[in-house]
Design a protein around this motif. Structure first.
Motif, PDB file in Angstrom:
ATOM      1  N   VAL A 181       0.828  -1.203   0.000  1.00  0.00           N
ATOM      2  CA  VAL A 181       0.000   0.000   0.000  1.00  0.00           C
ATOM      3  C   VAL A 181       0.870   1.265   0.000  1.00  0.00           C
ATOM      4  O   VAL A 181       0.611   2.216  -0.748  1.00  0.00           O
ATOM      5  CB  VAL A 181      -0.942  -0.004   1.227  1.00  0.00           C
ATOM      6  CG1 VAL A 181      -1.755   1.281   1.277  1.00  0.00           C
ATOM      7  CG2 VAL A 181      -1.858  -1.206   1.183  1.00  0.00           C
ATOM      8  N   LYS A 182       1.903   1.277   0.818  1.00  0.00           N
ATOM      9  CA  LYS A 182       2.729   2.476   0.933  1.00  0.00           C
ATOM     10  C   LYS A 182       3.480   2.754  -0.377  1.00  0.00           C
ATOM     11  O   LYS A 182       3.558   3.905  -0.823  1.00  0.00           O
ATOM     12  CB  LYS A 182       3.698   2.329   2.098  1.00  0.00           C
ATOM     13  CG  LYS A 182       2.995   2.291   3.455  1.00  0.00           C
ATOM     14  CD  LYS A 182       3.963   2.186   4.598  1.00  0.00           C
ATOM     15  CE  LYS A 182       4.565   0.819   4.722  1.00  0.00           C
ATOM     16  NZ  LYS A 182       5.367   0.649   5.956  1.00  0.00           N
ATOM     17  N   ASP A 211      -6.004   9.718  -5.486  1.00  0.00           N
ATOM     18  CA  ASP A 211      -5.960   8.274  -5.230  1.00  0.00           C
ATOM     19  C   ASP A 211      -4.810   7.929  -4.285  1.00  0.00           C
ATOM     20  O   ASP A 211      -4.941   7.064  -3.408  1.00  0.00           O
ATOM     21  CB  ASP A 211      -5.792   7.508  -6.547  1.00  0.00           C
ATOM     22  CG  ASP A 211      -7.029   7.588  -7.422  1.00  0.00           C
ATOM     23  OD1 ASP A 211      -8.102   7.945  -6.911  1.00  0.00           O
ATOM     24  OD2 ASP A 211      -6.917   7.280  -8.627  1.00  0.00           O
ATOM     25  N   ALA A 214      -5.817   8.800  -0.782  1.00  0.00           N
ATOM     26  CA  ALA A 214      -6.732   7.803  -0.239  1.00  0.00           C
ATOM     27  C   ALA A 214      -5.980   6.552   0.202  1.00  0.00           C
ATOM     28  O   ALA A 214      -6.303   5.934   1.227  1.00  0.00           O
ATOM     29  CB  ALA A 214      -7.790   7.451  -1.279  1.00  0.00           C
ATOM     30  N   THR A 215      -4.970   6.189  -0.561  1.00  0.00           N
ATOM     31  CA  THR A 215      -4.140   5.035  -0.191  1.00  0.00           C
ATOM     32  C   THR A 215      -3.379   5.323   1.097  1.00  0.00           C
ATOM     33  O   THR A 215      -3.263   4.458   1.980  1.00  0.00           O
ATOM     34  CB  THR A 215      -3.156   4.724  -1.330  1.00  0.00           C
ATOM     35  OG1 THR A 215      -3.884   4.456  -2.528  1.00  0.00           O
ATOM     36  CG2 THR A 215      -2.301   3.505  -0.988  1.00  0.00           C
ATOM     37  N   ALA A 217      -4.316   7.160   3.464  1.00  0.00           N
ATOM     38  CA  ALA A 217      -5.238   7.137   4.597  1.00  0.00           C
ATOM     39  C   ALA A 217      -5.340   5.743   5.197  1.00  0.00           C
ATOM     40  O   ALA A 217      -5.684   5.583   6.372  1.00  0.00           O
ATOM     41  CB  ALA A 217      -6.617   7.621   4.158  1.00  0.00           C
ATOM     42  N   MET A 218      -5.033   4.710   4.390  1.00  0.00           N
ATOM     43  CA  MET A 218      -5.074   3.329   4.885  1.00  0.00           C
ATOM     44  C   MET A 218      -3.803   2.956   5.618  1.00  0.00           C
ATOM     45  O   MET A 218      -3.808   2.096   6.494  1.00  0.00           O
ATOM     46  CB  MET A 218      -5.293   2.365   3.712  1.00  0.00           C
ATOM     47  CG  MET A 218      -6.649   2.483   3.050  1.00  0.00           C
ATOM     48  SD  MET A 218      -6.905   1.187   1.809  1.00  0.00           S
ATOM     49  CE  MET A 218      -5.846   1.755   0.493  1.00  0.00           C
ATOM     50  N   ALA A 219      -2.694   3.592   5.253  1.00  0.00           N
ATOM     51  CA  ALA A 219      -1.405   3.261   5.875  1.00  0.00           C
ATOM     52  C   ALA A 219      -0.522   4.490   5.818  1.00  0.00           C
ATOM     53  O   ALA A 219      -0.030   4.853   4.750  1.00  0.00           O
ATOM     54  CB  ALA A 219      -0.741   2.090   5.146  1.00  0.00           C
ATOM     55  N   LEU A 254      -9.817  13.659   3.793  1.00  0.00           N
ATOM     56  CA  LEU A 254      -9.043  12.483   4.190  1.00  0.00           C
ATOM     57  C   LEU A 254      -8.247  12.717   5.466  1.00  0.00           C
ATOM     58  O   LEU A 254      -7.924  11.769   6.193  1.00  0.00           O
ATOM     59  CB  LEU A 254      -8.095  12.067   3.062  1.00  0.00           C
ATOM     60  CG  LEU A 254      -8.777  11.440   1.837  1.00  0.00           C
ATOM     61  CD1 LEU A 254      -7.784  11.339   0.679  1.00  0.00           C
ATOM     62  CD2 LEU A 254      -9.327  10.055   2.180  1.00  0.00           C
TER      63      LEU A 254
END
Length: 256
Positions: A181-182, A211, A214-215, A217-219, A254
């Motif tokens: 992800v990172k 995008d 947003a990614t 925000a997950m990691a 975000l």
């Protein structure tokens, strides 16, 4: 460590210490941007690797340590660490790690030495095709042909060759696994930046940057966050554009 007698158990502990210290250094430097802590961890990793005579771990420690002075614009120190890493890697018989060191060198040299950067990338690609005397260790999971495309794309971007950068980075992005992800965020931001050339394509650039955010925000990943901030700074001439305002709104949502 002081209580362990010489033998197989002590060697195992030393290898584990080196591997874990390298991981700690990666987290503190790339994720948290704590360079002083990272320097200490990478130094500890190298020390333990030398004690146990593990060239692979020693190469990884010095290769990562090179990023620290490079971030301080101390290229000569970074290249010195990479030379030591390359010596260890050659003795290891694992061309994949040799290739990674050459790829790191291409990033360290950057736009200040375009010819050296391109030579390092060519060397990294050539080393990938060499047969290995031994398999890479399980912990060396952060480099591959796809990741080399990421280094190549970053180099082309810094050298003012956006189309070539976009092609390489798009290939790198396709090769990432779902857990990366990172790294996905980093590649997306660099691809977005490739659209801000002499004929900027703001729609594509801002969509990709959104995008990437947003990614993130997950990691959380400080390296990608910094790169996103640099991207947004490049958008200042178009602050009045609707697509830039939309991106700001998306970024604000975000981080709220």
């Amino acid at each position: 460590m002081r209580q362990l007698p010489d033998g197989s158990l002590k060697r195992r502990v030393l290898r584990t210490r080196s591997e874990v210290a390298t991981l700690a250094g990666r987290l503190t430097f790339f994720d948290l941007q704590r360079a002083a802590d990272a320097r200490g961890y990478f130094g500890l990793a190298h020390e333990a690797a030398i004690q146990v005579g593990d060239d692979l771990l020693a190469a990884a420690a010095l290769g990562h340590l090179a990023f620290v002075p490079a971030a301080e614009h101390n290229t000569s120190a970074a290249i010195s660490y990479l030379a030591g890493a390359a010596d260890h890697a050659r003795r290891s018989g694992v061309p994949l790690i040799q290739s990674w060191i050459a790829a790191v060198k291409s990033e360290v040299l950057g736009p200040a030495n375009a010819a050296g950067t391109l030579r390092a990338l060519d060397q990294a690609a050539a080393l990938l095709s060499r047969p290995a005397d031994a398999a890479p260790p399980a912990w060396f999971d952060y480099y591959s042909a796809d990741r080399l495309d990421g280094f190549r794309g970053r180099a082309f971007l810094q050298l003012g060759r956006p189309e070539e950068a976009r092609f390489a980075l798009t290939g790198a992005l396709r090769g990432l696994g779902p857990g990366a992800v990172k790294q996905k965020a980093v590649f997306l931001i660099d691809i977005a930046s490739s659209y801000l050339d002499d004929q900027p394509q703001l729609d594509q650039a801002c969509d990709l940057a959104g995008d990437a955010a947003a990614t993130l925000a997950m990691a959380g990943y400080a390296t990608a966050s910094t790169r996103l901030q640099e991207f947004r700074a490049r958008l200042r001439p178009w602050d009045d554009a609707t697509v830039v305002a939309d991106l700001d709104e998306r970024l604000g949502a975000l981080t709220a």
